[in-house]
Design a protein around this motif. Structure first.
Motif, short mmCIF file in Angstrom:
data_model
loop_
_atom_site.label_atom_id
_atom_site.label_comp_id
_atom_site.label_asym_id
_atom_site.label_seq_id
_atom_site.Cartn_x
_atom_site.Cartn_y
_atom_site.Cartn_z
N ARG A 32 20.32 -66.72 20.55
CA ARG A 32 19.89 -67.50 21.71
C ARG A 32 18.88 -68.53 21.22
N ARG A 33 19.01 -69.78 21.70
CA ARG A 33 18.13 -70.85 21.22
C ARG A 33 17.84 -71.87 22.31
N SER A 34 16.58 -72.13 22.51
CA SER A 34 16.12 -73.22 23.37
C SER A 34 15.18 -74.07 22.53
N GLY A 35 15.08 -75.35 22.79
CA GLY A 35 14.25 -76.21 21.97
C GLY A 35 14.82 -76.33 20.57
N VAL A 36 16.12 -76.12 20.47
CA VAL A 36 16.87 -76.12 19.21
C VAL A 36 17.26 -77.54 18.84
N GLN A 37 17.57 -77.76 17.57
CA GLN A 37 18.09 -79.06 17.15
C GLN A 37 19.48 -78.87 16.56
N ASN A 82 11.51 -77.68 19.33
CA ASN A 82 11.15 -79.03 19.78
C ASN A 82 10.73 -79.93 18.63
N PHE A 83 11.53 -79.94 17.59
CA PHE A 83 11.27 -80.71 16.38
C PHE A 83 12.37 -81.75 16.20
N CYS A 84 12.38 -82.41 15.08
CA CYS A 84 13.42 -83.38 14.78
C CYS A 84 14.24 -82.87 13.60
N LEU A 85 15.55 -83.00 13.71
CA LEU A 85 16.48 -82.66 12.63
C LEU A 85 17.31 -83.90 12.38
N ASP A 86 17.41 -84.29 11.11
CA ASP A 86 18.18 -85.48 10.78
C ASP A 86 18.82 -85.29 9.42
N ILE A 87 19.70 -86.19 9.07
CA ILE A 87 20.30 -86.23 7.74
C ILE A 87 19.61 -87.33 6.96
N VAL A 88 19.00 -86.97 5.84
CA VAL A 88 18.31 -87.93 4.98
C VAL A 88 18.94 -87.83 3.59
N ASN A 89 19.58 -88.89 3.17
CA ASN A 89 20.26 -88.91 1.87
C ASN A 89 21.18 -87.71 1.66
N GLY A 90 21.93 -87.37 2.71
CA GLY A 90 22.91 -86.29 2.61
C GLY A 90 22.33 -84.89 2.71
N GLN A 91 21.07 -84.77 3.08
CA GLN A 91 20.44 -83.45 3.23
C GLN A 91 19.88 -83.30 4.64
N LEU A 92 19.91 -82.07 5.16
CA LEU A 92 19.27 -81.79 6.44
C LEU A 92 17.77 -81.85 6.25
N THR A 104 3.07 -78.91 14.61
CA THR A 104 3.04 -79.08 13.16
C THR A 104 3.48 -80.47 12.72
N ALA A 105 3.01 -80.87 11.56
CA ALA A 105 3.42 -82.13 10.93
C ALA A 105 4.32 -81.85 9.72
N ARG A 106 4.50 -80.58 9.37
CA ARG A 106 5.23 -80.21 8.15
C ARG A 106 6.69 -80.63 8.21
N ALA A 107 7.22 -80.98 7.02
CA ALA A 107 8.62 -81.40 6.90
C ALA A 107 9.28 -80.61 5.76
N GLU A 108 10.58 -80.36 5.91
CA GLU A 108 11.32 -79.65 4.87
C GLU A 108 12.77 -80.14 4.83
N VAL A 133 15.82 -90.99 13.88
CA VAL A 133 17.13 -91.57 13.66
C VAL A 133 17.24 -91.99 12.20
N SER A 134 18.42 -91.82 11.63
CA SER A 134 18.66 -92.30 10.27
C SER A 134 19.14 -93.74 10.32
N VAL A 135 18.66 -94.54 9.39
CA VAL A 135 19.10 -95.93 9.26
C VAL A 135 19.73 -96.04 7.88
N PRO A 136 20.92 -96.60 7.78
CA PRO A 136 21.54 -96.73 6.45
C PRO A 136 20.57 -97.39 5.48
N SER A 137 20.42 -96.82 4.29
CA SER A 137 19.42 -97.30 3.35
C SER A 137 19.63 -98.75 2.94
N LYS A 138 20.85 -99.23 2.92
CA LYS A 138 21.08 -100.63 2.54
C LYS A 138 20.53 -101.59 3.59
N ALA A 139 20.24 -101.07 4.79
CA ALA A 139 19.68 -101.92 5.84
C ALA A 139 18.15 -102.00 5.74
N LEU A 140 17.56 -101.19 4.88
CA LEU A 140 16.10 -101.16 4.76
C LEU A 140 15.62 -102.08 3.65
#
Length: 176
Positions: A32-37, A82-92, A104-108, A133-140
């Motif tokens: 069971r999960r609430s506040g899940v990503q 209630n955190f953020c989950l994204d794909i960064v360079n092919g990794q969660l 928390t401010a911690r990231a993993e 949100v992820s932005v394609p790296s070539k756009a940065l």
């Protein structure tokens, strides 16, 4: 997809998919999960963290729609909802959130080769109920990434070969 949630009384493990104009129940999650990503990546649905009604979770699971199965993911280092989950360079990548005691401010990042989460620093300040949100790296532009790296203490893999020359980039680079 919609996964988990809270109706004011109960935390859910249900999962649904929207197809052809209709919502359809799929196999429920194991927890069971609430506040899940949740995030879709390479044809699968990754669901991480949350709150089960008693505790913040480190656990995660991945849904394979072709097999209609949920399989466990390695536990995160930090329990969080209630955190953020994204794909960064092919990794969660999970960052911020509420760990059950404090914001928390911690990231993993989930390292696919070791099948384990690794701490990669912290956001500039603790935050919960955030979005990313992820932005394609070539756009940065290199200057933007250098500024972010100096502002945040996040260890993100080097993108050195993925930058456009600032004179040749355009807003079209952001189209996905």
């Amino acid at each position: 997809y919609v996964v988990g949630g809270f109706n004011g009384h109960d935390v859910h493990c249900s999962a649904e998919v929207y197809k052809k104009g209709k919502w359809k129940m799929i196999r429920p999650m194991s927890s069971r999960r609430s506040g899940v990503q949740a995030i879709g990546f390479e044809g699968k649905l990754y669901v991480v963290g949350g709150w089960n009604g008693h505790d913040r979770l480190t656990s995660g699971e991945v849904f394979d729609p072709k097999k209609n199965t949920w399989n466990p993911l390695p536990d995160m280092i930090v329990p969080r909802s209630n955190f953020c989950l994204d794909i960064v360079n092919g990794q969660l990548m999970a960052f911020g959130g509420y760990d059950g005691h404090t914001v928390t401010a911690r990231a993993e990042i989930l390292n696919w080769s070791t099948n384990a989460w690794e701490e990669v620093g912290s956001l500039p300040s603790p935050r919960s109920a955030l979005s990313g949100v992820s932005v394609p790296s070539k756009a940065l532009h290199r200057s933007f990434v250098d500024e972010i790296r100096s502002y945040c203490s996040l260890k993100v893999p080097d993108l050195q070969n993925n930058f456009e020359d600032s004179s040749s980039s355009s807003e079209e680079d952001l189209d996905t």
